[in-house]
Design an enzyme around this catalytic site. Structure first.
Site, PDB file in Angstrom:
ATOM      1  N   LYS B 148       0.805  -1.221   0.000  1.00 40.75           N
ATOM      2  CA  LYS B 148       0.000   0.000   0.000  1.00 40.75           C
ATOM      3  C   LYS B 148       0.837   1.270   0.000  1.00 40.75           C
ATOM      4  O   LYS B 148       0.279   2.364  -0.098  1.00 40.75           O
ATOM      5  CB  LYS B 148      -0.868   0.030   1.266  1.00 40.75           C
ATOM      6  CG  LYS B 148      -1.715  -1.202   1.485  1.00 40.75           C
ATOM      7  CD  LYS B 148      -2.334  -1.168   2.890  1.00 40.75           C
ATOM      8  CE  LYS B 148      -3.055  -2.468   3.193  1.00 40.75           C
ATOM      9  NZ  LYS B 148      -3.537  -2.512   4.596  1.00 40.75           N
ATOM     10  N   GLU B 219       0.736  -1.875  10.493  1.00 46.08           N
ATOM     11  CA  GLU B 219       0.945  -1.093   9.271  1.00 46.08           C
ATOM     12  C   GLU B 219      -0.003   0.102   9.227  1.00 46.08           C
ATOM     13  O   GLU B 219       0.370   1.192   8.810  1.00 46.08           O
ATOM     14  CB  GLU B 219       0.742  -1.996   8.047  1.00 46.08           C
ATOM     15  CG  GLU B 219       1.139  -1.297   6.762  1.00 46.08           C
ATOM     16  CD  GLU B 219       1.174  -2.228   5.567  1.00 46.08           C
ATOM     17  OE1 GLU B 219       1.325  -3.451   5.750  1.00 46.08           O
ATOM     18  OE2 GLU B 219       1.056  -1.709   4.446  1.00 46.08           O
ATOM     19  N   HIS B 223       0.281   4.825   9.594  1.00 44.61           N
ATOM     20  CA  HIS B 223      -0.341   5.897   8.812  1.00 44.61           C
ATOM     21  C   HIS B 223      -0.896   7.020   9.688  1.00 44.61           C
ATOM     22  O   HIS B 223      -1.335   8.042   9.166  1.00 44.61           O
ATOM     23  CB  HIS B 223      -1.487   5.338   7.956  1.00 44.61           C
ATOM     24  CG  HIS B 223      -1.031   4.552   6.774  1.00 44.61           C
ATOM     25  ND1 HIS B 223      -0.475   5.132   5.663  1.00 44.61           N
ATOM     26  CD2 HIS B 223      -1.043   3.218   6.524  1.00 44.61           C
ATOM     27  CE1 HIS B 223      -0.176   4.194   4.773  1.00 44.61           C
ATOM     28  NE2 HIS B 223      -0.505   3.026   5.270  1.00 44.61           N
TER      29      HIS B 223
END
Lengths: 354, 354
Positions: B148, B219, B223
């Site tokens: 991503k 993960e 962000h």
């Protein structure tokens, strides 16, 4: 991807708009356009602005976007509208009259990567017969149509072997529906290991009414239970207007013989029987009578039943939804053709192997 | 399309489910699977049922679908869960322990059309470095990941020339997002001659909580504005659980560094700046906290402004939305590879020339 040259057969609404929209796309050069009156060819690229401006009003009946004028006069079977001296495309300085415009295109075929057949309102074997001419004329490249009829796919399939021998990649049904919407269905199906139902429901509002949309309206009437493509073709304009009046301008369609079903089956998305297509056509309003929606129901690998949906904003006209996808599928067809993949392909088959 | 053989690197959640979902797809034969402990290879096709059953519970932390058991024990950086004697994939009768499982795959590369890198929760240069090994090992074929991160695309792009020389077609970001959703955006953009905004808003409910979804949660935390991929990697499990608690189990993300933006720009759909990605992660409920929606706003050739939308049903899990698209893009990658198209491709670039 390298530059792609293409020709447009038919300079009615779809043909004209394809030329216009192609100017917004990279790597696409229109090099030829013809109608039944003549041919414009320039290997360096047509001057699209000149061609469109010069032929405005001299166009086929299929879904005009430029509005009717009092000077426009219907003539002949196709209902060509005309003002000025020269007929159809010949009003452009780039075009020459021709006895056989299709042959002109074939004769220049070695410079044309793809041929868009923008001829939706002829009899249903017309496009297969045009394809035959390209095969016989030795054309090798992409041919692409924006048709909707399941039976035309079968007729093209009968020619698969000839296409393969000749190096033709034929993409059928690449417009708004089935093209755009079966592509959406193929995408939406990716959540599922089995697709159980695809429901395609479209809404079309024809801004300028029957007068400017004869071909589309006639073709849609052929989908009503009491008509078929032959009886609809034999209707007079007055009879069509009477049908429209009887429905108060809004005609609903259910279980249409729309190629979406066979095209999704070809692409391995679901069985043709699991696809239903219907819609609502409003001939008297520029508002869409219903929102065009693709619903794909299926079961996930982890056993859930769910429905993914794709919706086109009501502000996107049918016209806007034909030409972008058609040019995208045209590019995909050229890629396949250059890789040596010949025969008949539906739009959903050109999606990423889904 | 001819039969496609593929290998899976990583037998955590994504790797396992890819093997499972591939059994529902035509023309896909899994011939190899490995994790850090060993390798299973069979050129005639792995027995997926045996492999999945034998290794259940011995899997990586990445989004498990099979639920945790009391017997499962986390160990090491990757948080491998294990019960039984053999570690990871080696619990399968088809697998052998290996000091260098990646080299095993490379050594059999001439029989493998595509390699799926199901390794999402390692450091962000891990996949580029694995790609280097395949280049150095002389592999020619497709490599595909479900990452991503925008910056990984750049790192792969730096290797374009090496991929082209070696005959590797690298497809990056082919999972649910960016893969599935950028594909949807590329499709939805077809009504428009100019796309002005793409808004990707996802909802994920992780049925089994943090315990079974360490990789994904870690993960995602990277962000958040106060973290990055390095600081998130250094968090202890207790710190992550504290972050989750501080958000009452529901974490919202805005303006994520998600590869969707660069992938849509690569595909010519819009500028990267016009793409925004956000979402809501609920670690404590199996209900999605918001409906995953792709909204594409643009202007049509006839001057209208409109927004097309694509929605995934809340009943489709993130897991269901990763593997179908990944395998579809894998097939598209193999088609490109066989046509001699090498280098780095995003999923939206594999759509039909849109």
């Amino acid at each position: 991807m390298d530059e792609i040259t293409f020709a447009v057969l038919g300079t009615g609404g779809i043909g004209r708009r394809t030329l216009e929209v192609s100017q917004h796309k990279d790597a696409l050069t229109p090099v030829a356009a013809c109608d039944r009156h003549g041919t414009a060819i320039d290997a360096d690229g047509l001057d699209v602005d000149e061609l469109l401006a010069a032929t405005e009003g001299n166009i086929d009946s299929e879904v005009a976007t430029d509005g009717g004028t009092g000077a426009a006069a219907a003539e002949g079977e196709g209902g060509i509208k005309q003002h000025g001296e020269d007929r159809g495309v010949v009003a452009s300085a780039q075009a020459r009259p021709s006895e056989d415009p299709i042959q002109d295109i074939i004769d220049h075929g070695d410079r044309i990567d793809a041929v868009l057949l923008a001829l939706p309102n002829y009899e249903h074997d017309f496009i297969p017969r045009v394809a035959d001419r390209f095969v016989e004329g030795g054309y090798s490249g992409v041919m692409i149509d924006v048709l909707k009829r399941s039976r035309v796919i079968d007729m093209l399939d009968d020619r698969s072997e000839a296409f393969e021998e000749q190096g033709i990649t034929f993409v059928c049904g690449a417009g708004a529906t089935p093209g755009f919407l079966t592509g959406a269905a193929a995408l939406a199906a990716q959540s599922f290991v089995e697709v159980t139902d695809v429901d395609i429901h479209w809404g079309v509002g024809l801004k300028s009414g029957y007068e400017d949309n004869r071909g589309t309206v006639r073709e849609d009437i052929a989908h009503l239970p009491e008509y078929d493509i032959e009886t609809a073709r034999d209707l007079t304009d007055e009879e069509i207007e009477a049908i429209i009046d009887a429905h108060d301008g809004v005609i609903e369609f259910e279980d249409m013989e729309h190629a979406d079903d066979v095209l999704l089956e070809r692409a391995g998305i679901c069985d043709a029987d699991d696809v239903s297509v219907g819609g609502v056509l409003d001939v008297e309003s520029d508002e869409k009578p219903t929102t065009t929606t693709v619903s794909v129901m299926g079961t996930t690998f982890d056993g859930e039943t769910a429905t993914n949906t794709f919706q086109l904003d009501d502000a996107t006209s049918m016209e806007a939804n034909v030409n972008g996808p058609a040019l995208g599928y045209l590019k995909a067809g050229v890629r396949r053709n250059r890789a040596g993949e010949y025969g008949v392909f539906g739009p959903a088959e050109l999606m990423p192997g889904f």
